[in-house]
Design an enzyme around this catalytic site. Structure first.
Site, PDB file in Angstrom:
ATOM      1  CE  LYS A 135      26.347 -10.618 -32.124  1.00 26.10           C
ATOM      2  NZ  LYS A 135      25.624 -11.831 -32.566  1.00 26.10           N
ATOM      3  CG  ASP A 141      30.456 -15.820 -33.052  1.00 25.53           C
ATOM      4  OD1 ASP A 141      30.069 -16.527 -34.004  1.00 25.53           O
ATOM      5  OD2 ASP A 141      29.711 -15.488 -32.110  1.00 25.53           O
ATOM      6  CE  LYS A 194      28.649 -19.688 -36.379  1.00 27.25           C
ATOM      7  NZ  LYS A 194      27.667 -19.836 -35.311  1.00 27.25           N
TER       8      LYS A 194
HETATM    9  C1  S3P Z   1      25.148 -17.498 -30.286  1.00 26.70           C
HETATM   10  C2  S3P Z   1      25.556 -18.757 -30.660  1.00 26.70           C
HETATM   11  C3  S3P Z   1      26.523 -19.002 -31.736  1.00 26.70           C
HETATM   12  C4  S3P Z   1      27.264 -17.744 -32.160  1.00 26.70           C
HETATM   13  C5  S3P Z   1      26.357 -16.564 -32.273  1.00 26.70           C
HETATM   14  C6  S3P Z   1      25.682 -16.284 -30.933  1.00 26.70           C
HETATM   15  C7  S3P Z   1      24.187 -17.361 -29.177  1.00 26.70           C
HETATM   16  O1  S3P Z   1      25.828 -19.496 -32.864  1.00 26.70           O
HETATM   17  O2  S3P Z   1      27.919 -17.961 -33.399  1.00 26.70           O
HETATM   18  O3  S3P Z   1      27.072 -15.401 -32.663  1.00 26.70           O
HETATM   19  O4  S3P Z   1      24.047 -16.251 -28.631  1.00 26.70           O
HETATM   20  O5  S3P Z   1      23.563 -18.365 -28.817  1.00 26.70           O
HETATM   21  P1  S3P Z   1      25.463 -21.068 -33.018  1.00 26.70           P
HETATM   22  O6  S3P Z   1      24.511 -21.410 -31.993  1.00 26.70           O
HETATM   23  O7  S3P Z   1      24.900 -21.198 -34.402  1.00 26.70           O
HETATM   24  O8  S3P Z   1      26.755 -21.788 -32.863  1.00 26.70           O
END
Ligand code: S3P
Length: 472
Positions: A55, A354, A381
């Protein structure tokens, strides 16, 4: 001139439209349009499988493609709701995006600092990553962009990205407390900043780097705690120079010269370790299982769960390890295992942020206590994940203790299951508890399996094909 094209009354209009859209969506997510689903004890999951593309890399490949000159071709893009919303946003900024008959995505970009003003609000649905990264882009362009999202995204804090953007000269009009819907009026001229990221967040880091990339001058970012580094890797992969050093305090210092030209690339998106986590844990806890999950991204900023599972006694082996597109990937071979509880240190949280919902499920089947520390970020989250996991454990008879920033789970009981779990629009809560049901004596029900499409379309069919049992 794009400058100052949107006046205050236009922003007011956009905000009202955005608020109405979000309110409609809030009201729409009630029991009448949810899709409950139960999972049932299954006799082992067996086979080889591929989970969808990563993702984080999928969002970024669309964003970098839209900023690069020429045509970027992306294979293995995650075609989930979150990522499609980012694709729509980049198209709204003027990038040309289409999918070919072979399933590859083509993005023709506009160049850095050259996005066009969207003619409509941008709807990010459930996606914090999409919204926060694109806020960085919007902040560096001298026009107004309005962001809306679903009830979950509209309740998540945006100050963590809006405050540094304000330091660059960005104006923000928001519903309340820096929540969506909100309108960003890009800085003109934008002032690059030096910023120390106050929480472990790759989204915040990426927002600032993307803003800095699209404005003149040097942006300096100090990252005290290392988080996923996909933005840095992609910046370099698309031809930008990014300075990186470690200071005496062990902090990473990134320096980025703005308005560097990016050149279009061919991107192969590896399988998402955060999605692989669900079949991996399903196999570990379901007797008789033997699975191989292929082509999984093994970037070390993402593999904390696999390290933890091995410490718990998992029979989990990486096979066919190799490099692809500048990332380490491999096949994860996992068999049902007798797990034991462990302590997961707080400093591992960024590399498995996650994965705590699914680790909690593994912990439910591990003998003894699993202590997960340093979980404060879980509160913000897609749901308050700490509370949502604790409620799900409670509903399914798993002894646990929820602290402000920790969770302890006592596993190994033979009474697990029988409960219904509220997903709170959170895909990972839905998938985690459906995995729990596959190994539980009593069925586990989630109130809305439709939310899984946020990140893992086809999840239920995939697990069904491996031997998982589900009941609508
Ligand atoms: C992500 C960073 C994470 C993660 C999210 C995807 C990203 O969040 O939890 O699902 O792609 O940069 P945070 O930056 O809030 O830790």
């Amino acid at each position: 001139m794009l400058k100052n094209r949107v006046n205050a009354s236009a922003i007011g209009f956009l905000q009202t439209a955005a608020r109405d859209a979000a309110d409609r969506r809030d009201m729409a997510h009630d029991a009448s349009n949810m899709t409950p689903l139960s999972s049932l004890f299954s006799n082992g999951l067996k086979g080889r499988l591929q989970v969808p593309g990563d993702k984080s890399i999928s969002h970024r490949s669309l964003i970098f493609g839209a900023l690069a000159k020429g045509e970027t071709v992306i294979s293995g893009l995650l075609e989930s709701e979150d990522v499609i919303n980012t694709a729509k946003a980049m198209a709204a900024f003027g990038a040309n995006i289409h999918k070919d008959d072979d399933g590859n995505w083509h993005v023709t970009g506009l160049g850095t600092g050259a996005l066009l003003e969207p003619t409509d609000v941008l709807d990010f649905g459930n996606s914090g990553t999409g919204a926060r990264l694109v806020m960085g882009l919007a902040g560096a362009h001298a026009f107004a962009t309005t962001f809306i999202g679903d009830a979950s995204l509209s309740s998540r804090p945006m100050a963590r990205v809006l405050n540094p953007l304000r330091e660059m000269g960005v104006e923000v009009l928001s519903r309340s407390k820096d929540r969506l819907p909100l309108t960003i009026k890009g800085a003109d001229p934008a002032t690059p900043i030096t910023y120390r990221v106050p929480m472990a967040s790759a989204q915040v880091k990426s927002c600032i780097l993307l803003a800095g990339l699209n404005m003149a001058g040097t942006t300096t970012l100090i990252e005290p705690i290392k988080t996923r580094d996909h933005t840095e890797k992609m910046l370099r992969g698309f031809g930008a120079e990014l300075g990186e050093e470690i200071n005496e305090a062990g902090e990473t210092i990134l320096t980025l010269q703005g308005l560097q030209e990016l050149s279009a690339q061919t991107v192969t998106v590896p399988a998402d370790p955060s999605s692989a986590a669900f079949p991996v844990v399903a196999a570990l806890i379901t007797p008789g299982s033997d699975l191989i999950v292929e082509n999984v991204l093994l970037n070390e900023t993402r593999t904390g769960l696999f390290t933890t599972l091995v410490e718990m006694g998992a029979d989990l082996v990486i096979e066919n390890e190799r490099e692809s597109g500048g990332e380490r990937i491999g096949d994860i071979h996992v068999r049902h295992s007798a797990l034991k509880g462990v302590t997961v240190p707080a400093d591992r949280a960024p590399s498995m942020i996650d994965e705590y919902p699914i680790l909690s499920v593994a912990a439910s089947f591990a003998v003894g206590e699993t202590r997960m520390l340093g979980l404060e970020e879980l509160r913000v989250k897609e749901s308050d994940r700490l509370a949502a996991v604790a409620a799900g454990l409670k509903a399914n008879q798993v002894p646990h203790e929820e602290g402000e920033d920790y969770l302890m789970v006592t596993g190994g009981s033979n009474q697990i299951g029988g409960g219904t779990v509220s997903t709170h629009l959170d895909h990972r809560i839905a998938m985690s508890f459906l995995v729990m049901g596959l190994a539980s004596p009593k069925a586990v029900t989630v109130d809305d399996a439709a939310v899984i499409n946020t990140s893992f379309p086809g999840f239920v069919d995939l697990l069904t094909g491996l031997g998982g049992r589900f009941e609508a």
